[in-house]
Design a protein around this motif. Structure first.
Motif, PDB file in Angstrom:
ATOM      1  N   HIS A   1       0.871  -1.181   0.000  1.00  0.00           N
ATOM      2  CA  HIS A   1       0.000   0.000   0.000  1.00  0.00           C
ATOM      3  C   HIS A   1       0.902   1.223   0.000  1.00  0.00           C
ATOM      4  O   HIS A   1       1.967   1.205   0.619  1.00  0.00           O
ATOM      5  N   ALA A   2       0.487   2.285  -0.665  1.00  0.00           N
ATOM      6  CA  ALA A   2       1.279   3.516  -0.698  1.00  0.00           C
ATOM      7  C   ALA A   2       1.292   4.214   0.659  1.00  0.00           C
ATOM      8  O   ALA A   2       2.160   5.031   0.930  1.00  0.00           O
ATOM      9  N   GLY A   3       0.339   3.892   1.506  1.00  0.00           N
ATOM     10  CA  GLY A   3       0.264   4.458   2.855  1.00  0.00           C
ATOM     11  C   GLY A   3       0.284   3.354   3.888  1.00  0.00           C
ATOM     12  O   GLY A   3       0.550   2.195   3.589  1.00  0.00           O
ATOM     13  N   VAL A   4      -0.030   3.714   5.103  1.00  0.00           N
ATOM     14  CA  VAL A   4      -0.030   2.753   6.202  1.00  0.00           C
ATOM     15  C   VAL A   4      -1.295   1.885   6.157  1.00  0.00           C
ATOM     16  O   VAL A   4      -2.360   2.339   5.742  1.00  0.00           O
ATOM     17  N   GLN A   5      -1.166   0.617   6.568  1.00  0.00           N
ATOM     18  CA  GLN A   5      -2.327  -0.258   6.743  1.00  0.00           C
ATOM     19  C   GLN A   5      -2.270  -0.793   8.170  1.00  0.00           C
ATOM     20  O   GLN A   5      -1.224  -1.267   8.633  1.00  0.00           O
ATOM     21  N   VAL A   6      -3.418  -0.707   8.860  1.00  0.00           N
ATOM     22  CA  VAL A   6      -3.536  -1.221  10.221  1.00  0.00           C
ATOM     23  C   VAL A   6      -4.616  -2.290  10.216  1.00  0.00           C
ATOM     24  O   VAL A   6      -5.712  -2.082   9.686  1.00  0.00           O
ATOM     25  N   LEU A   7      -4.314  -3.451  10.799  1.00  0.00           N
ATOM     26  CA  LEU A   7      -5.286  -4.530  10.941  1.00  0.00           C
ATOM     27  C   LEU A   7      -5.584  -4.723  12.420  1.00  0.00           C
ATOM     28  O   LEU A   7      -4.674  -4.671  13.249  1.00  0.00           O
ATOM     29  N   TYR A   8      -6.870  -4.960  12.736  1.00  0.00           N
ATOM     30  CA  TYR A   8      -7.273  -5.290  14.095  1.00  0.00           C
ATOM     31  C   TYR A   8      -8.054  -6.590  14.015  1.00  0.00           C
ATOM     32  O   TYR A   8      -9.117  -6.647  13.374  1.00  0.00           O
ATOM     33  N   VAL A   9      -7.528  -7.654  14.626  1.00  0.00           N
ATOM     34  CA  VAL A   9      -8.141  -8.976  14.539  1.00  0.00           C
ATOM     35  C   VAL A   9      -9.379  -9.032  15.423  1.00  0.00           C
ATOM     36  O   VAL A   9      -9.321  -8.752  16.622  1.00  0.00           O
ATOM     37  N   THR A  10     -10.522  -9.391  14.803  1.00  0.00           N
ATOM     38  CA  THR A  10     -11.797  -9.440  15.523  1.00  0.00           C
ATOM     39  C   THR A  10     -12.294 -10.855  15.782  1.00  0.00           C
ATOM     40  O   THR A  10     -13.175 -11.049  16.611  1.00  0.00           O
ATOM     41  N   GLU A  11     -11.735 -11.843  15.068  1.00  0.00           N
ATOM     42  CA  GLU A  11     -12.226 -13.216  15.243  1.00  0.00           C
ATOM     43  C   GLU A  11     -11.193 -14.212  14.732  1.00  0.00           C
ATOM     44  O   GLU A  11     -10.579 -14.014  13.693  1.00  0.00           O
ATOM     45  N   GLY A  12     -11.027 -15.304  15.472  1.00  0.00           N
ATOM     46  CA  GLY A  12     -10.211 -16.415  15.014  1.00  0.00           C
ATOM     47  C   GLY A  12      -8.716 -16.181  15.118  1.00  0.00           C
ATOM     48  O   GLY A  12      -8.244 -15.256  15.761  1.00  0.00           O
ATOM     49  N   GLU A  13      -7.989 -17.089  14.460  1.00  0.00           N
ATOM     50  CA  GLU A  13      -6.538 -17.034  14.420  1.00  0.00           C
ATOM     51  C   GLU A  13      -6.098 -17.046  12.969  1.00  0.00           C
ATOM     52  O   GLU A  13      -6.689 -17.733  12.139  1.00  0.00           O
ATOM     53  N   GLY A  14      -5.057 -16.285  12.664  1.00  0.00           N
ATOM     54  CA  GLY A  14      -4.581 -16.208  11.296  1.00  0.00           C
ATOM     55  C   GLY A  14      -3.099 -15.932  11.253  1.00  0.00           C
ATOM     56  O   GLY A  14      -2.394 -16.049  12.255  1.00  0.00           O
ATOM     57  N   ILE A  15      -2.630 -15.565  10.066  1.00  0.00           N
ATOM     58  CA  ILE A  15      -1.214 -15.303   9.850  1.00  0.00           C
ATOM     59  C   ILE A  15      -1.065 -13.938   9.187  1.00  0.00           C
ATOM     60  O   ILE A  15      -1.824 -13.588   8.286  1.00  0.00           O
ATOM     61  N   VAL A  16      -0.080 -13.176   9.650  1.00  0.00           N
ATOM     62  CA  VAL A  16       0.356 -11.957   8.964  1.00  0.00           C
ATOM     63  C   VAL A  16       1.834 -12.174   8.667  1.00  0.00           C
ATOM     64  O   VAL A  16       2.554 -12.811   9.440  1.00  0.00           O
ATOM     65  N   ALA A  17       2.277 -11.675   7.511  1.00  0.00           N
ATOM     66  CA  ALA A  17       3.656 -11.958   7.119  1.00  0.00           C
ATOM     67  C   ALA A  17       4.237 -10.834   6.288  1.00  0.00           C
ATOM     68  O   ALA A  17       3.517 -10.123   5.584  1.00  0.00           O
ATOM     69  N   THR A  18       5.553 -10.691   6.387  1.00  0.00           N
ATOM     70  CA  THR A  18       6.334  -9.808   5.525  1.00  0.00           C
ATOM     71  C   THR A  18       7.400 -10.677   4.875  1.00  0.00           C
ATOM     72  O   THR A  18       7.452 -11.891   5.102  1.00  0.00           O
ATOM     73  N   ARG A  19       8.262 -10.074   4.099  1.00  0.00           N
ATOM     74  CA  ARG A  19       9.370 -10.824   3.479  1.00  0.00           C
ATOM     75  C   ARG A  19      10.326 -11.366   4.547  1.00  0.00           C
ATOM     76  O   ARG A  19      11.082 -12.297   4.300  1.00  0.00           O
ATOM     77  N   ASN A  20      10.256 -10.795   5.759  1.00  0.00           N
ATOM     78  CA  ASN A  20      11.168 -11.203   6.829  1.00  0.00           C
ATOM     79  C   ASN A  20      10.623 -12.271   7.754  1.00  0.00           C
ATOM     80  O   ASN A  20      11.324 -12.711   8.654  1.00  0.00           O
ATOM     81  N   GLY A  21       9.353 -12.675   7.592  1.00  0.00           N
ATOM     82  CA  GLY A  21       8.830 -13.712   8.461  1.00  0.00           C
ATOM     83  C   GLY A  21       7.327 -13.651   8.642  1.00  0.00           C
ATOM     84  O   GLY A  21       6.669 -12.715   8.185  1.00  0.00           O
TER      85      GLY A  21
END
Length: 126
Positions: free
Chosen positions: A56-76
Motif C-alpha cells: 500500500h502507498a500508505g499505512v495499513q492497520v489490521l485489528y483482529v476481531t475473530e479467530g486465528e490467522g497469519i500476517v507476514a512480511t518478506r522477513n517472516g
C-alpha cells in the motif's frame, strides 16, 4: 463527524487483485482529506484463504476481531488472534489470511490511510 453502520450481513466475496481466493469483505467506509484517503473494511478469510504479497502507498492497520490467522512480511510470519493490532508501513510487502488447516474463519478490520488515487500493488502468492 460521519457515523456509518455496516451490518455484518453485507459481506460479499471479493475478487480484489490482492486476493488469492475470494474472502468475504464488508461494504466499508471511506473519507478524503488533505490529499489522503482513509478507508476501512472488515475482511473474513475462510479456512485456507489469504492475500497475495502486496503493498500500500500508505499505512495499513489490521485489528483482529475473530479467530486465528497469519500476517507476514518478506522477513517472516506471525500467528495472530483476536485483539491483536498489526501495522504495516507504507510500501512494506506483506500478506495476511487464514491458515490452510483452520477449522474456523479469521476476521480483521483493515484501516488504510493512503495518498488520494493510490491503489494496492498486488505481487505474487506467498
Amino acid at each position: 463527524m460521519d457515523v456509518t453502520n455496516v451490518p455484518a450481513a453485507n459481506r460479499e466475496e471479493s475478487d480484489h487483485p490482492a486476493q488469492v481466493t475470494t474472502a468475504l469483505v464488508s461494504d466499508g467506509v471511506s473519507s478524503e482529506f488533505d490529499g489522503n484517503t482513509v478507508r476501512s473494511v472488515e475482511v473474513t478469510f475462510r479456512p485456507g484463504e489469504r492475500t497475495k504479497f502486496h503493498t500500500h502507498a500508505g499505512v495499513q492497520v489490521l485489528y483482529v476481531t475473530e479467530g486465528e490467522g497469519i500476517v507476514a512480511t518478506r522477513n517472516g510470519e506471525r500467528e495472530v488472534s483476536e485483539g491483536d493490532l498489526i501495522v504495516f508501513e507504507p510500501d512494506e510487502e506483506h500478506w495476511h489470511g487464514n491458515t490452510r488447516n483452520a477449522d474456523s474463519p479469521f476476521s480483521h478490520l483493515a484501516f488504510m490511510a493512503e495518498p488520494d488515487g493510490s491503489e494496492v500493488t498486488a505481487l505474487e502468492e506467498p
